[in-house]
Design a protein around this motif. Structure first.
Motif, PDB file in Angstrom:
ATOM      1  N   MET A 164       0.670  -1.076   0.017  1.00 45.05           N
ATOM      2  CA  MET A 164       0.010   0.012  -0.086  1.00 45.05           C
ATOM      3  C   MET A 164       0.820   1.319   0.073  1.00 45.05           C
ATOM      4  O   MET A 164       1.682   1.374   0.661  1.00 45.05           O
ATOM      5  CB  MET A 164      -0.821  -0.074   1.251  1.00 45.05           C
ATOM      6  N   ILE A 165       0.467   2.290  -0.866  1.00 46.78           N
ATOM      7  CA  ILE A 165       1.569   3.364  -1.105  1.00 46.78           C
ATOM      8  C   ILE A 165       0.466   4.385  -0.422  1.00 46.78           C
ATOM      9  O   ILE A 165      -0.521   4.637  -0.632  1.00 46.78           O
ATOM     10  CB  ILE A 165       1.538   3.816  -2.561  1.00 46.78           C
ATOM     11  N   ARG A 166       1.429   5.252   0.293  1.00 43.08           N
ATOM     12  CA  ARG A 166       0.759   6.424   1.085  1.00 43.08           C
ATOM     13  C   ARG A 166       1.479   7.487   0.516  1.00 43.08           C
ATOM     14  O   ARG A 166       2.481   7.523   0.322  1.00 43.08           O
ATOM     15  CB  ARG A 166       0.475   6.288   2.662  1.00 43.08           C
ATOM     16  N   SER A 167       0.643   8.953   0.657  1.00 41.95           N
ATOM     17  CA  SER A 167       1.314   9.966   0.386  1.00 41.95           C
ATOM     18  C   SER A 167       1.391  11.000   1.545  1.00 41.95           C
ATOM     19  O   SER A 167       0.362  11.225   2.391  1.00 41.95           O
ATOM     20  CB  SER A 167       0.451  10.693  -0.723  1.00 41.95           C
ATOM     21  N   ALA A 168       2.408  11.177   2.038  1.00 48.22           N
ATOM     22  CA  ALA A 168       2.788  11.974   3.266  1.00 48.22           C
ATOM     23  C   ALA A 168       2.406  13.628   2.622  1.00 48.22           C
ATOM     24  O   ALA A 168       3.220  14.123   1.945  1.00 48.22           O
ATOM     25  CB  ALA A 168       4.146  11.997   3.684  1.00 48.22           C
ATOM     26  N   GLY A 169       1.355  13.878   3.103  1.00 46.95           N
ATOM     27  CA  GLY A 169       0.804  15.324   2.605  1.00 46.95           C
ATOM     28  C   GLY A 169       1.626  16.449   2.753  1.00 46.95           C
ATOM     29  O   GLY A 169       2.527  16.435   3.687  1.00 46.95           O
ATOM     30  N   PRO A 170       1.516  17.533   2.269  1.00 49.67           N
ATOM     31  CA  PRO A 170       2.309  18.784   2.662  1.00 49.67           C
ATOM     32  C   PRO A 170       2.261  19.230   4.288  1.00 49.67           C
ATOM     33  O   PRO A 170       3.439  19.534   4.775  1.00 49.67           O
ATOM     34  CB  PRO A 170       1.682  19.748   2.092  1.00 49.67           C
ATOM     35  N   ASP A 171       1.021  19.101   4.995  1.00 48.30           N
ATOM     36  CA  ASP A 171       1.207  19.304   6.235  1.00 48.30           C
ATOM     37  C   ASP A 171       1.941  18.427   7.072  1.00 48.30           C
ATOM     38  O   ASP A 171       2.483  18.768   8.044  1.00 48.30           O
ATOM     39  CB  ASP A 171      -0.287  19.369   6.812  1.00 48.30           C
ATOM     40  N   GLU A 172       1.502  17.128   6.733  1.00 52.04           N
ATOM     41  CA  GLU A 172       2.621  15.813   7.503  1.00 52.04           C
ATOM     42  C   GLU A 172       4.037  16.178   7.388  1.00 52.04           C
ATOM     43  O   GLU A 172       5.025  16.239   8.442  1.00 52.04           O
ATOM     44  CB  GLU A 172       1.979  14.481   6.792  1.00 52.04           C
ATOM     45  N   VAL A 230      10.152  18.321  -2.328  1.00 52.78           N
ATOM     46  CA  VAL A 230       8.967  17.673  -2.924  1.00 52.78           C
ATOM     47  C   VAL A 230       8.312  16.831  -1.656  1.00 52.78           C
ATOM     48  O   VAL A 230       9.060  16.218  -0.615  1.00 52.78           O
ATOM     49  CB  VAL A 230       9.251  16.874  -3.983  1.00 52.78           C
ATOM     50  N   VAL A 231       7.258  16.109  -2.058  1.00 50.53           N
ATOM     51  CA  VAL A 231       6.361  15.380  -1.033  1.00 50.53           C
ATOM     52  C   VAL A 231       6.669  14.191  -1.631  1.00 50.53           C
ATOM     53  O   VAL A 231       6.305  13.937  -2.790  1.00 50.53           O
ATOM     54  CB  VAL A 231       4.936  15.890  -0.936  1.00 50.53           C
ATOM     55  N   LEU A 232       7.230  13.021  -0.902  1.00 52.41           N
ATOM     56  CA  LEU A 232       7.498  11.718  -1.410  1.00 52.41           C
ATOM     57  C   LEU A 232       6.438  10.722  -0.984  1.00 52.41           C
ATOM     58  O   LEU A 232       5.660  10.793   0.057  1.00 52.41           O
ATOM     59  CB  LEU A 232       8.889  11.163  -0.777  1.00 52.41           C
ATOM     60  N   GLN A 233       6.066   9.740  -2.021  1.00 49.90           N
ATOM     61  CA  GLN A 233       5.147   8.784  -1.857  1.00 49.90           C
ATOM     62  C   GLN A 233       5.885   7.560  -1.320  1.00 49.90           C
ATOM     63  O   GLN A 233       6.829   7.266  -2.100  1.00 49.90           O
ATOM     64  CB  GLN A 233       4.104   8.575  -3.006  1.00 49.90           C
ATOM     65  N   VAL A 234       5.396   7.061  -0.184  1.00 48.32           N
ATOM     66  CA  VAL A 234       6.276   5.798   0.250  1.00 48.32           C
ATOM     67  C   VAL A 234       5.210   4.846   0.754  1.00 48.32           C
ATOM     68  O   VAL A 234       3.938   5.215   1.395  1.00 48.32           O
ATOM     69  CB  VAL A 234       7.171   6.326   1.243  1.00 48.32           C
ATOM     70  N   PRO A 235       5.709   3.697   1.124  1.00 49.83           N
ATOM     71  CA  PRO A 235       4.699   2.545   1.801  1.00 49.83           C
ATOM     72  C   PRO A 235       4.723   2.954   3.207  1.00 49.83           C
ATOM     73  O   PRO A 235       5.589   3.663   3.635  1.00 49.83           O
ATOM     74  CB  PRO A 235       5.559   1.333   1.494  1.00 49.83           C
ATOM     75  N   ASP A 236       3.600   2.325   3.958  1.00 47.60           N
ATOM     76  CA  ASP A 236       3.433   2.583   5.243  1.00 47.60           C
ATOM     77  C   ASP A 236       4.459   2.561   6.126  1.00 47.60           C
ATOM     78  O   ASP A 236       4.591   2.995   7.128  1.00 47.60           O
ATOM     79  CB  ASP A 236       2.018   1.741   5.557  1.00 47.60           C
TER      80      ASP A 236
END
Length: 288
Positions: free
Chosen positions: A1-9, A212-218
């Protein structure tokens, strides 16, 4: 599962208070038992600070340190320091304090520094080259074991005795070097692809300098370092102090009988005072 750590996070990744608690894996405790403890992320960050200061004290030959003394040199409230250390099962000795070297080794164990944490750095441009040449990482238990880039002028050169490999070699080199932490110092557009290569190589902790905001697995932890954001935060504090100083000067003038507009005031005078705001605009306050 890929999650996107948003800007606020990700913009708050440098703020320990925003992180969930960290569970220390089961291992032998100081009393010989085994167990796991949940430590708040903010405390983890302070434990790293205590470790650094304890290292300096050990180099100076200091054998024991009180909680008040350690709190003073780290800028932490003594009660908070004692609470932090209680999470790792260290309470000190009344009237004596903490044994410096014993506490140092205990913190190293809890922070995972009692075994090698090999680091791979991707992107050896201006910032990356400076990071690669910094000797302090190895001294703190984070030796840079691999360097990567795509620039033909950089691939093949040596920095601190380490050859710069092409990014396509990330999987095999990281596996061979046992890399556990990746640092990304590439331009923004290249960061996600580099991140995917690192994650695919088994790297589960990434320090990201790219904007940039990276998309990473949980299961992957990303901490973002955005120097521009940090400077903007500091600029806010500079502006706030400027406004506070202006308001203080205006209040001082008012106390001396001079209004904010420079005209002499009396109990029945009227006028308008103008105050600068942080964004550079102004606001007015009527007075009677």
């Amino acid at each position: 599962m890929i999650r996107s750590a948003g800007p606020d996070e990700q913009s708050t990744r440098n703020s320990p208070e925003e992180h969930p608690p960290v569970t220390v894996p089961p291992q032998a405790d100081s009393d010989g038992g085994a167990g796991s403890r949940t430590i708040p992320e903010a405390s983890v960050a302070r434990l790293a600070l205590y470790l650094r200061m304890l290292g300096e004290l050990a180099e100076q030959g200091t054998e024991t340190v009180s909680s008040d003394e350690l709190a003073a040199v780290t800028g932490v409230n003594p009660a908070k320091l004692r609470k932090d250390l209680s999470y790792i099962g260290s309470y000190g000795i009344r009237g004596v304090g903490y044994e410096v070297r014993a506490l140092l080794h205990q913190l190293e164990r809890v922070l995972g520094l009692n075994h090698r944490q090999a680091v791979a750095l991707v992107g050896v441009g201006n910032l990356g080259h400076a990071l690669a040449g910094y000797n302090g990482f190895g001294g703190r238990g984070f030796p840079v074991a691999a360097l990567f880039d795509v620039d033909p002028d950089l691939v093949g050169i040596h920095i601190n005795g380490i050859v710069v490999e092409h990014v396509s070699a990330i999987p095999e080199v990281c596996a061979a070097q046992g890399v556990t932490i990746g640092m990304i110092a590439t331009p923004g557009p290249a960061a996600q692809g580099v991140c995917d290569l690192l994650v695919g190589s088994g790297v589960r902790c990434i320090l990201n300098f790219a904007p940039v905001v990276l998309q990473v697995p949980d299961e992957v932890e990303v901490r973002k370092v955005d120097l521009a954001v940090e400077l903007q935060v500091l600029a806010f504090h500079v502006a706030r102090r400027h406004v506070a100083g202006h308001a203080s000067a205006s209040n001082g003038s008012a106390a001396n009988g001079t209004g904010g507009n420079g005209r002499t005031r009396n109990g029945h005078a009227s006028g308008v005072r103008t105050f600068p705001l942080v964004d550079g605009t102004t606001t007015s306050e009527g007075r009677a």
